[in-house]
Motif scaffolding. Structure first.
Motif, PDB file in Angstrom:
ATOM      1  N   ASP A   8      33.775  38.652  26.650  1.00  0.00           N
ATOM      2  CA  ASP A   8      33.977  39.975  26.050  1.00  0.00           C
ATOM      3  C   ASP A   8      34.284  40.981  27.161  1.00  0.00           C
ATOM      4  OD1 ASP A   8      33.891  40.041  23.266  1.00  0.00           O
ATOM      5  OD2 ASP A   8      31.697  39.970  23.197  1.00  0.00           O
ATOM      6  N   THR A   9      35.188  41.898  26.884  1.00  0.00           N
ATOM      7  CA  THR A   9      35.588  42.879  27.897  1.00  0.00           C
ATOM      8  C   THR A   9      35.410  44.298  27.365  1.00  0.00           C
ATOM      9  OG1 THR A   9      37.878  42.602  27.153  1.00  0.00           O
ATOM     10  CG2 THR A   9      37.210  41.380  29.107  1.00  0.00           C
ATOM     11  N   PHE A  10      35.127  45.222  28.285  1.00  0.00           N
ATOM     12  CA  PHE A  10      34.904  46.607  27.876  1.00  0.00           C
ATOM     13  C   PHE A  10      35.210  47.547  29.032  1.00  0.00           C
ATOM     14  CE2 PHE A  10      30.866  45.022  29.510  1.00  0.00           C
ATOM     15  CZ  PHE A  10      30.429  46.039  30.345  1.00  0.00           C
ATOM     16  N   THR A  11      35.350  48.823  28.716  1.00  0.00           N
ATOM     17  CA  THR A  11      35.492  49.868  29.728  1.00  0.00           C
ATOM     18  C   THR A  11      34.300  50.811  29.628  1.00  0.00           C
ATOM     19  OG1 THR A  11      36.784  51.271  28.237  1.00  0.00           O
ATOM     20  CG2 THR A  11      38.005  49.774  29.687  1.00  0.00           C
ATOM     21  N   ILE A  12      34.056  51.535  30.735  1.00  0.00           N
ATOM     22  CA  ILE A  12      32.980  52.527  30.792  1.00  0.00           C
ATOM     23  C   ILE A  12      33.622  53.877  31.105  1.00  0.00           C
ATOM     24  CG2 ILE A  12      30.826  53.206  31.906  1.00  0.00           C
ATOM     25  CD1 ILE A  12      30.526  50.281  32.832  1.00  0.00           C
ATOM     26  N   ALA A  13      33.339  54.856  30.302  1.00  0.00           N
ATOM     27  CA  ALA A  13      33.920  56.186  30.513  1.00  0.00           C
ATOM     28  C   ALA A  13      33.636  56.671  31.935  1.00  0.00           C
ATOM     29  CB  ALA A  13      33.361  57.178  29.500  1.00  0.00           C
ATOM     30  N   GLY A  14      34.696  57.107  32.626  1.00  0.00           N
ATOM     31  CA  GLY A  14      34.540  57.667  33.959  1.00  0.00           C
ATOM     32  C   GLY A  14      34.525  56.673  35.093  1.00  0.00           C
ATOM     33  N   VAL A  15      34.640  55.369  34.794  1.00  0.00           N
ATOM     34  CA  VAL A  15      34.615  54.342  35.840  1.00  0.00           C
ATOM     35  C   VAL A  15      36.007  53.715  35.928  1.00  0.00           C
ATOM     36  CG1 VAL A  15      33.541  52.233  36.697  1.00  0.00           C
ATOM     37  CG2 VAL A  15      32.178  53.899  35.406  1.00  0.00           C
ATOM     38  N   TYR A  16      36.727  54.042  36.986  1.00  0.00           N
ATOM     39  CA  TYR A  16      38.115  53.613  37.134  1.00  0.00           C
ATOM     40  C   TYR A  16      38.242  52.486  38.158  1.00  0.00           C
ATOM     41  CZ  TYR A  16      39.425  57.719  34.436  1.00  0.00           C
ATOM     42  OH  TYR A  16      39.556  58.644  33.428  1.00  0.00           O
ATOM     43  N   SER A  17      39.288  51.698  38.011  1.00  0.00           N
ATOM     44  CA  SER A  17      39.586  50.672  39.003  1.00  0.00           C
ATOM     45  C   SER A  17      40.094  51.352  40.275  1.00  0.00           C
ATOM     46  CB  SER A  17      40.633  49.687  38.472  1.00  0.00           C
ATOM     47  OG  SER A  17      41.871  50.337  38.252  1.00  0.00           O
ATOM     48  N   ILE A  18      40.006  50.641  41.383  1.00  0.00           N
ATOM     49  CA  ILE A  18      40.468  51.187  42.657  1.00  0.00           C
ATOM     50  C   ILE A  18      41.402  50.197  43.341  1.00  0.00           C
ATOM     51  CG2 ILE A  18      38.347  52.520  43.007  1.00  0.00           C
ATOM     52  CD1 ILE A  18      37.643  50.358  45.187  1.00  0.00           C
ATOM     53  N   ASN A  19      42.200  50.707  44.265  1.00  0.00           N
ATOM     54  CA  ASN A  19      42.945  49.848  45.168  1.00  0.00           C
ATOM     55  C   ASN A  19      41.971  49.401  46.257  1.00  0.00           C
ATOM     56  OD1 ASN A  19      44.460  49.207  47.687  1.00  0.00           O
ATOM     57  ND2 ASN A  19      46.222  49.634  46.391  1.00  0.00           N
ATOM     58  N   PRO A  20      41.772  48.097  46.454  1.00  0.00           N
ATOM     59  CA  PRO A  20      40.737  47.648  47.397  1.00  0.00           C
ATOM     60  C   PRO A  20      41.061  47.940  48.858  1.00  0.00           C
ATOM     61  CG  PRO A  20      41.979  45.786  46.558  1.00  0.00           C
ATOM     62  CD  PRO A  20      42.413  46.973  45.761  1.00  0.00           C
ATOM     63  N   LEU A  21      42.312  48.277  49.170  1.00  0.00           N
ATOM     64  CA  LEU A  21      42.668  48.606  50.544  1.00  0.00           C
ATOM     65  C   LEU A  21      42.513  50.099  50.824  1.00  0.00           C
ATOM     66  CD1 LEU A  21      45.783  46.338  51.144  1.00  0.00           C
ATOM     67  CD2 LEU A  21      43.392  45.889  51.691  1.00  0.00           C
ATOM     68  N   THR A  22      42.984  50.943  49.878  1.00  0.00           N
ATOM     69  CA  THR A  22      42.885  52.392  50.080  1.00  0.00           C
ATOM     70  C   THR A  22      41.604  52.981  49.514  1.00  0.00           C
ATOM     71  OG1 THR A  22      43.992  52.935  47.993  1.00  0.00           O
ATOM     72  CG2 THR A  22      45.395  52.527  49.920  1.00  0.00           C
TER      73      THR A  22
ATOM     74  N   ALA B 105      41.336  54.159  46.754  1.00  0.00           N
ATOM     75  CA  ALA B 105      41.734  55.258  45.876  1.00  0.00           C
ATOM     76  C   ALA B 105      41.687  54.797  44.427  1.00  0.00           C
ATOM     77  CB  ALA B 105      43.145  55.731  46.224  1.00  0.00           C
ATOM     78  N   ALA B 106      41.212  55.678  43.547  1.00  0.00           N
ATOM     79  CA  ALA B 106      41.121  55.340  42.133  1.00  0.00           C
ATOM     80  C   ALA B 106      42.506  55.293  41.511  1.00  0.00           C
ATOM     81  CB  ALA B 106      40.255  56.357  41.404  1.00  0.00           C
ATOM     82  N   THR B 107      42.716  54.326  40.621  1.00  0.00           N
ATOM     83  CA  THR B 107      43.940  54.287  39.830  1.00  0.00           C
ATOM     84  C   THR B 107      43.717  55.159  38.599  1.00  0.00           C
ATOM     85  OG1 THR B 107      43.289  52.422  38.427  1.00  0.00           O
ATOM     86  CG2 THR B 107      44.223  51.896  40.597  1.00  0.00           C
ATOM     87  N   ASN B 108      44.716  55.224  37.749  1.00  0.00           N
ATOM     88  CA  ASN B 108      44.563  56.001  36.507  1.00  0.00           C
ATOM     89  C   ASN B 108      44.130  55.129  35.345  1.00  0.00           C
ATOM     90  OD1 ASN B 108      46.871  54.555  36.117  1.00  0.00           O
ATOM     91  ND2 ASN B 108      48.110  56.259  35.372  1.00  0.00           N
ATOM     92  N   LYS B 109      43.606  53.935  35.643  1.00  0.00           N
ATOM     93  CA  LYS B 109      43.189  53.000  34.605  1.00  0.00           C
ATOM     94  C   LYS B 109      41.689  52.745  34.703  1.00  0.00           C
ATOM     95  CE  LYS B 109      47.663  50.632  34.567  1.00  0.00           C
ATOM     96  NZ  LYS B 109      48.247  51.416  35.696  1.00  0.00           N
ATOM     97  N   LEU B 110      41.017  52.779  33.575  1.00  0.00           N
ATOM     98  CA  LEU B 110      39.599  52.425  33.551  1.00  0.00           C
ATOM     99  C   LEU B 110      39.434  50.965  33.960  1.00  0.00           C
ATOM    100  CD1 LEU B 110      38.516  54.162  30.218  1.00  0.00           C
ATOM    101  CD2 LEU B 110      37.915  54.889  32.539  1.00  0.00           C
ATOM    102  N   GLN B 111      38.379  50.685  34.708  1.00  0.00           N
ATOM    103  CA  GLN B 111      38.106  49.323  35.131  1.00  0.00           C
ATOM    104  C   GLN B 111      37.711  48.470  33.921  1.00  0.00           C
ATOM    105  OE1 GLN B 111      38.328  47.595  38.128  1.00  0.00           O
ATOM    106  NE2 GLN B 111      37.839  45.867  36.793  1.00  0.00           N
ATOM    107  N   ILE B 112      38.260  47.277  33.863  1.00  0.00           N
ATOM    108  CA  ILE B 112      37.874  46.310  32.838  1.00  0.00           C
ATOM    109  C   ILE B 112      36.661  45.531  33.343  1.00  0.00           C
ATOM    110  CG2 ILE B 112      38.557  44.271  31.535  1.00  0.00           C
ATOM    111  CD1 ILE B 112      40.075  46.709  30.664  1.00  0.00           C
ATOM    112  N   PHE B 113      35.583  45.520  32.577  1.00  0.00           N
ATOM    113  CA  PHE B 113      34.399  44.729  32.898  1.00  0.00           C
ATOM    114  C   PHE B 113      34.307  43.557  31.922  1.00  0.00           C
ATOM    115  CE2 PHE B 113      33.473  48.923  34.552  1.00  0.00           C
ATOM    116  CZ  PHE B 113      32.964  48.640  35.812  1.00  0.00           C
ATOM    117  N   THR B 114      33.900  42.404  32.440  1.00  0.00           N
ATOM    118  CA  THR B 114      33.832  41.197  31.622  1.00  0.00           C
ATOM    119  C   THR B 114      32.409  40.668  31.581  1.00  0.00           C
ATOM    120  OG1 THR B 114      36.081  40.619  32.303  1.00  0.00           O
ATOM    121  CG2 THR B 114      34.784  38.901  31.242  1.00  0.00           C
ATOM    122  N   VAL B 115      31.912  40.404  30.389  1.00  0.00           N
ATOM    123  CA  VAL B 115      30.571  39.841  30.189  1.00  0.00           C
ATOM    124  C   VAL B 115      30.564  38.400  30.707  1.00  0.00           C
ATOM    125  CG1 VAL B 115      28.815  39.233  28.477  1.00  0.00           C
ATOM    126  CG2 VAL B 115      30.188  41.317  28.190  1.00  0.00           C
ATOM    127  N   GLN B 116      29.533  38.044  31.470  1.00  0.00           N
ATOM    128  CA  GLN B 116      29.473  36.720  32.086  1.00  0.00           C
ATOM    129  C   GLN B 116      28.540  35.744  31.373  1.00  0.00           C
ATOM    130  OE1 GLN B 116      31.523  35.847  34.935  1.00  0.00           O
ATOM    131  NE2 GLN B 116      32.395  37.631  33.888  1.00  0.00           N
TER     132      GLN B 116
END
Length: 413
Positions: free
Chosen positions: A263-277, A279-290
């Motif tokens: 199952d996958t979900f997003t959390i308000a205010g938690v965005y994905s980042i570029n792992p090198l810079t 810097a936050a992208t304009n997309k919410l991070q996708i979290f996956t239930v393990q």
């Protein structure tokens, strides 16, 4: 008239031919990292053994004349080894066939099954992907499937590439997409003008190969999994307490509803980042239930998740911690079954092949290792004088891991 020149097939000859066929039958294993640790060159490992592999270090840079020393602390991930075998019995007359006849009658179907099972174990790790693209429309039925223009255009896969590029995926050409047979039919029909590279046509003997498009090599796979969402509601749950780490507590999650692995979900205010810079992208991070969990009667549930919420360099994963009260939005409706298609970079999956013992009393054993891929295949044979039959087993000892979840993207409705 000259008689056919058949020879008695030896274990070494059969094993060598079986290894050659097995190598060309793989869809995922041949497009993954392999044997990156010297540990896998050792003999004596057994099924169920757990071994560790190194994950590349991440660093941060500094400006100015002063040096900022990084701690070069390697992390690792564990792989549990699985032993798979194919058993066959041959009458003595079968051993006098030509290798071509023997290959077509026995080796090819056996290696096709073995390769499918090994690939399926790798694809089953899809819940560790840290990106998700949901084209949106899907047909009714179980499993649901892409419909209309979704599957006959590159847009879902271009979106997947964008997701992975934002996560600093290497731009070296080792990008792949595996699609189900149903998705393949729509893609090939809609994009047939793109899948005509002469070099790819020359490689059609390779299993599942479709062609190159949009920077991906597309392959068809019959072993891709089906995912069925949990009974949880799509919205309504919130974060209970400011959260970092690999688990999260939800409130208002509904009474005795399931959150299943994948199952996958997003959390308000938690965005994905570029792992090198970072810097936050304009997309919410996708979290996956393990791991599958059921909410309590009061609507509380604790979920293990990927990626872990880390806001500290150099291993930062997201833009911010999960704030208490932040809304949780699931990416699909409850209880929907869908096919899973997967886009990935070669650096994401690791498959490790280990050696099996050949010193087996009373049996004739042969072992071959492919020098390029590291695939090791063992063949053991024993003759039964009462039935004049030789029983063989072909074994592979291997393990899978996703070591770069940010370089994998699920593409599903």
């Amino acid at each position: 008239m000259a008689l056919a020149s058949n020879t008695l097939l030896t274990n070494d000859l059969i094993t060598r031919q079986a290894l050659r066929v097995l190598r060309n039958q793989f869809v995922l294993a041949s497009r993954s990292l392999r044997n990156v640790d010297d540990l896998f060159g050792k003999t004596g490992l057994k099924a169920g053994a757990t071994v560790r592999v190194r994950v590349p270090v991440r660093y941060v840079s500094a400006t100015g004349a002063a040096v900022q020393k990084n701690n070069s602390a390697e992390t690792n991930t564990s792989i549990t080894l699985t032993q798979r075998n194919i058993g066959m019995g041959f009458a003595s007359i079968d051993r006098t066939l030509s290798i071509d006849d023997f290959n077509d009658r026995f080796i090819k179907p056996a290696m096709a099954q073995l390769a499918s099972d090994i690939d399926a174990d790798g694809f089953a790790l899809y819940a560790k992907a840290q990106n998700l693209v949901t084209p949106g429309s899907y047909s009714a039925g179980s499993p649901a499937a892409f419909t209309g223009t979704d599957v006959s255009t590159l847009r879902p896969f271009l979106d997947a590439k964008a997701r992975m590029t934002e996560k600093a995926v290497p731009a070296d050409g080792d990008m792949y997409v595996a699609v189900t047979p149903a998705a393949s039919a729509g893609l090939v029909d809609g994009l047939k003008s793109l899948f005509q590279s002469a070099s790819e046509i020359a490689d059609q003997y390779k299993r599942g190969l479709m062609g190159m498009a949009a920077g991906f090599q597309f392959v068809e796979a019959q072993t891709l999994p089906t995912f069925t969402a949990g009974t949880r509601a799509a919205t309504g749950a919130t974060v209970n307490g400011n959260t970092t780490g690999s688990s999260i507590v939800l409130a208002s999650a509904g009474n005795t509803l399931t959150y299943v692995a994948g199952d996958t979900f997003t959390i308000a205010g938690v965005y994905s980042i570029n792992p090198l810079t970072r810097a936050a992208t304009n997309k919410l991070q996708i979290f996956t239930v393990q791991a599958t969990q059921t909410s309590s009667g009061g609507g509380a549930v604790t979920l293990s998740i990927l990626p872990s919420i880390n806001i500290t360099s150099p291993n930062q994963t997201v833009s911010a911690q999960a704030a208490s009260g932040a809304a949780i939005v699931m990416t699909s409706a409850a209880s929907v079954a869908t096919d899973v298609n997967i886009a990935w970079h070669k650096s994401a999956f690791l498959v490790a092949f280990a050696d099996l013992e050949t010193d087996l009393p009373g049996a004739e054993a042969s072992k071959m290792t492919d020098p390029e891929t590291g695939i090791t295949l063992r063949m053991v044979g024993q003759h039964n004088v009462e039935t004049d039959e030789t029983v063989y087993r072909l074994d592979v000892l291997y393990g899978w891991a996703i070591v770069r979840g940010e370089h994998v993207c699920r593409v599903q409705a």
